[in-house]
Design a protein around this motif. Structure first.
Motif, PDB file in Angstrom:
ATOM      1  N   GLU A 189      43.186  35.556  51.520  1.00  0.00           N
ATOM      2  CA  GLU A 189      43.754  35.157  50.242  1.00  0.00           C
ATOM      3  C   GLU A 189      44.289  36.390  49.521  1.00  0.00           C
ATOM      4  O   GLU A 189      43.741  37.495  49.683  1.00  0.00           O
ATOM      5  CB  GLU A 189      42.689  34.472  49.384  1.00  0.00           C
ATOM      6  CG  GLU A 189      42.160  33.183  49.985  1.00  0.00           C
ATOM      7  CD  GLU A 189      41.070  32.558  49.113  1.00  0.00           C
ATOM      8  OE1 GLU A 189      40.807  33.098  48.016  1.00  0.00           O
ATOM      9  OE2 GLU A 189      40.486  31.553  49.543  1.00  0.00           O
ATOM     10  N   PRO A 190      45.348  36.277  48.736  1.00  0.00           N
ATOM     11  CA  PRO A 190      45.938  37.442  48.060  1.00  0.00           C
ATOM     12  C   PRO A 190      45.091  37.902  46.875  1.00  0.00           C
ATOM     13  O   PRO A 190      45.504  37.815  45.708  1.00  0.00           O
ATOM     14  CB  PRO A 190      47.307  36.927  47.617  1.00  0.00           C
ATOM     15  CG  PRO A 190      47.105  35.459  47.422  1.00  0.00           C
ATOM     16  CD  PRO A 190      46.128  35.038  48.488  1.00  0.00           C
ATOM     17  N   ASN A 191      43.898  38.394  47.196  1.00  0.00           N
ATOM     18  CA  ASN A 191      42.952  38.807  46.161  1.00  0.00           C
ATOM     19  C   ASN A 191      42.928  40.318  46.002  1.00  0.00           C
ATOM     20  O   ASN A 191      42.928  41.063  46.998  1.00  0.00           O
ATOM     21  CB  ASN A 191      41.540  38.333  46.488  1.00  0.00           C
ATOM     22  CG  ASN A 191      41.392  36.832  46.388  1.00  0.00           C
ATOM     23  OD1 ASN A 191      42.145  36.188  45.667  1.00  0.00           O
ATOM     24  ND2 ASN A 191      40.441  36.270  47.118  1.00  0.00           N
ATOM     25  N   ILE A 192      42.894  40.780  44.747  1.00  0.00           N
ATOM     26  CA  ILE A 192      42.648  42.178  44.415  1.00  0.00           C
ATOM     27  C   ILE A 192      41.188  42.266  43.992  1.00  0.00           C
ATOM     28  O   ILE A 192      40.721  41.475  43.176  1.00  0.00           O
ATOM     29  CB  ILE A 192      43.565  42.632  43.268  1.00  0.00           C
ATOM     30  CG1 ILE A 192      45.033  42.442  43.651  1.00  0.00           C
ATOM     31  CG2 ILE A 192      43.292  44.074  42.887  1.00  0.00           C
ATOM     32  CD1 ILE A 192      45.986  42.595  42.472  1.00  0.00           C
ATOM     33  N   LEU A 193      40.469  43.247  44.525  1.00  0.00           N
ATOM     34  CA  LEU A 193      39.019  43.278  44.332  1.00  0.00           C
ATOM     35  C   LEU A 193      38.550  44.594  43.727  1.00  0.00           C
ATOM     36  O   LEU A 193      38.966  45.671  44.152  1.00  0.00           O
ATOM     37  CB  LEU A 193      38.311  43.078  45.674  1.00  0.00           C
ATOM     38  CG  LEU A 193      36.781  43.207  45.692  1.00  0.00           C
ATOM     39  CD1 LEU A 193      36.129  42.134  44.843  1.00  0.00           C
ATOM     40  CD2 LEU A 193      36.255  43.173  47.115  1.00  0.00           C
ATOM     41  N   GLY A 219      48.909  36.585  43.305  1.00  0.00           N
ATOM     42  CA  GLY A 219      47.505  36.792  43.625  1.00  0.00           C
ATOM     43  C   GLY A 219      46.634  36.729  42.383  1.00  0.00           C
ATOM     44  O   GLY A 219      47.091  36.374  41.302  1.00  0.00           O
ATOM     45  N   ARG A 220      45.363  37.064  42.560  1.00  0.00           N
ATOM     46  CA  ARG A 220      44.435  37.098  41.437  1.00  0.00           C
ATOM     47  C   ARG A 220      43.457  38.245  41.617  1.00  0.00           C
ATOM     48  O   ARG A 220      43.342  38.832  42.701  1.00  0.00           O
ATOM     49  CB  ARG A 220      43.687  35.772  41.314  1.00  0.00           C
ATOM     50  CG  ARG A 220      42.654  35.517  42.392  1.00  0.00           C
ATOM     51  CD  ARG A 220      41.851  34.273  42.063  1.00  0.00           C
ATOM     52  NE  ARG A 220      40.804  34.035  43.059  1.00  0.00           N
ATOM     53  CZ  ARG A 220      39.914  33.060  42.966  1.00  0.00           C
ATOM     54  NH1 ARG A 220      39.938  32.232  41.923  1.00  0.00           N
ATOM     55  NH2 ARG A 220      38.992  32.902  43.893  1.00  0.00           N
ATOM     56  N   VAL A 221      42.740  38.548  40.540  1.00  0.00           N
ATOM     57  CA  VAL A 221      41.801  39.670  40.530  1.00  0.00           C
ATOM     58  C   VAL A 221      40.375  39.148  40.614  1.00  0.00           C
ATOM     59  O   VAL A 221      39.989  38.246  39.860  1.00  0.00           O
ATOM     60  CB  VAL A 221      41.983  40.531  39.262  1.00  0.00           C
ATOM     61  CG1 VAL A 221      40.934  41.647  39.233  1.00  0.00           C
ATOM     62  CG2 VAL A 221      43.388  41.121  39.209  1.00  0.00           C
ATOM     63  N   ASN A 222      39.583  39.721  41.527  1.00  0.00           N
ATOM     64  CA  ASN A 222      38.161  39.422  41.649  1.00  0.00           C
ATOM     65  C   ASN A 222      37.348  40.618  41.177  1.00  0.00           C
ATOM     66  O   ASN A 222      37.693  41.778  41.461  1.00  0.00           O
ATOM     67  CB  ASN A 222      37.791  39.120  43.106  1.00  0.00           C
ATOM     68  CG  ASN A 222      38.186  37.718  43.504  1.00  0.00           C
ATOM     69  OD1 ASN A 222      37.646  36.746  43.004  1.00  0.00           O
ATOM     70  ND2 ASN A 222      39.157  37.608  44.399  1.00  0.00           N
ATOM     71  N   LEU A 223      36.269  40.338  40.475  1.00  0.00           N
ATOM     72  CA  LEU A 223      35.393  41.373  39.935  1.00  0.00           C
ATOM     73  C   LEU A 223      33.955  41.016  40.261  1.00  0.00           C
ATOM     74  O   LEU A 223      33.515  39.881  40.036  1.00  0.00           O
ATOM     75  CB  LEU A 223      35.579  41.461  38.420  1.00  0.00           C
ATOM     76  CG  LEU A 223      34.622  42.356  37.625  1.00  0.00           C
ATOM     77  CD1 LEU A 223      34.835  43.821  37.977  1.00  0.00           C
ATOM     78  CD2 LEU A 223      34.799  42.133  36.118  1.00  0.00           C
ATOM     79  N   ALA A 224      33.210  41.990  40.802  1.00  0.00           N
ATOM     80  CA  ALA A 224      31.790  41.769  41.099  1.00  0.00           C
ATOM     81  C   ALA A 224      31.004  43.006  40.710  1.00  0.00           C
ATOM     82  O   ALA A 224      31.429  44.133  40.985  1.00  0.00           O
ATOM     83  CB  ALA A 224      31.596  41.466  42.586  1.00  0.00           C
TER      84      ALA A 224
END
Length: 372
Positions: A189-193, A219-224
């Motif tokens: 998936e076009p995710n930025i992490l 895309g979208r941004v993922n944060l953990a």
């Protein structure tokens, strides 16, 4: 079985901390050492051959500063260890007490503690200055008293130099990235992490600005991770763009691995403060191990490594538009991004991995055992 009991001690980190437990303790247990870990936990436990001994968490700062060294020293002595290995500046007094009692002690410095204390802007300035100076004083005493010092970077080692100082870099365990979770780059998936500790100087505000400006069709941004301080979460939650960002909270190693293997771009855009500019951030190498290209701060040391490997792009970490443009370019140029990710992954498997670093730690223990 090696005839040596080693007790690792932390009151700040979680019992299953990546560097302390997953790397150091597990490596020592696998090598045949009797390994115990004193950490804040709700029960006694044995995990992967490591015996976890629970410590009590003191609720406020005063009790932590005054009571923790006494309680931890008492519990540590009861373990009857051959070597005590502690990980927190808060435990320098405990380490010095154990040394004065004739115990062999190793201090593991994960960061430049005196400088890091000065960055904790939510603490009163006078307290920061006093605490930083006190820690620096205790570290200087430790250079003469401790049986060994482990430094996470060469720069930390330079400040804590002694005949018994060794650099053990915080590189990934590459076995975590050889499992079936990894997804072919083109099918991700076009995710930025971004994964790791979350704070202003680690770039959370710029990351939210990127999430706000990134078109959904790209895309979208993922944060953990975990906010520091915890109150920061409410502050940034009110920012424009927060609702476009997918926040996963704290994840265990399995879930982090799965998220890494499903993402396309890894962000490590820390602000240009002294401690970060010479740091070796584990997230950078985990992104590489997972086959992701990197968007990183344009610090000289980081740029040199990324350019040498050819595994990403460097930008001004204070410029959200520059971060966004670099991430968009990687999302839109899949073939080039995939090649960057492959080069980064190969570099981790051949050079930047824990298997190489763990041998330095094992040798330090052997040297301590043979010299005392």
């Amino acid at each position: 079985m090696v005839d040596c009991r080693i007790v690792h001690i932390t009151t700040v980190h979680k019992p299953l901390d990546v560097r302390i437990f997953h790397k150091e303790c597990r490596s020592l247990a696998a090598a045949g050492f009797d390994v115990r870990l004193l950490a804040v936990h709700d029960r006694e436990d044995v995990v992967d051959g490591v015996h976890i001994v629970p410590l009590r968490r003191h609720g406020n700062l005063v009790s932590r500063v005054l009571l923790t060294p006494i309680a931890v020293t008492y519990k540590a002595i009861k373990q009857r260890a051959d070597i005590y290995h502690f990980h927190d500046p808060e435990l320098l007094i405990t380490g010095l007490i154990l040394s004065l009692l004739g115990r062999k002690v190793v201090y593991d410095s994960h960061e430049d503690a005196p400088k890091q204390i000065l960055l904790k802007t939510w603490l009163p300035k006078l307290f920061r200055l006093a605490a930083s100076g006190f820690v620096k004083f205790l570290e200087r005493l430790g250079r003469w008293c401790f049986a060994g010092i482990v430094a996470a970077t060469p720069e930390i080692a330079d400040k804590l130099t002694s005949q018994r100082t060794v650099v053990v870099k915080n590189y990934p365990v590459f076995e975590e990235f050889q499992n079936g979770d990894i997804v072919d780059y083109a099918n991700r998936e076009p995710n930025i992490l971004y994964v790791g500790a979350i704070s202003k100087i680690r770039g959370i505000e710029e990351l939210i600005a990127v999430a706000d400006q990134l078109p959904e069709e790209i895309g979208r941004v993922n944060l953990a991770g975990v906010f520091a301080p915890p109150s920061l979460e409410a502050d940034v939650g009110a920012m424009k763009g927060w609702n476009k960002l997918h926040f996963h909270g704290w994840l265990d190693r399995k879930d982090v691995s799965q998220l890494l293997h499903k993402s396309r771009v890894g962000l490590v855009t820390l602000h240009p403060v002294d401690t970060y500019m010479v740091s070796i951030p584990i997230k950078m190498f985990e992104y590489m191990a997972a086959g992701m290209p990197i968007v990183a701060s344009n610090f000289p040391q980081w740029r040199a490594l990324i350019d040498e490997v050819g595994c990403g792009l460097c930008v001004d970490p204070l410029n959200p538009e520059a971060i966004l443009d670099a991430a968009k370019w990687l999302l839109e140029h899949t073939d080039e991004a995939k090649k960057m990710g492959q080069r980064g992954r190969q570099a981790v498997f051949t050079k930047y991995n824990w298997q190489v670093e763990s041998q330095k730690l094992l040798q330090l223990y052997k040297d301590i055992k043979s010299q005392y």
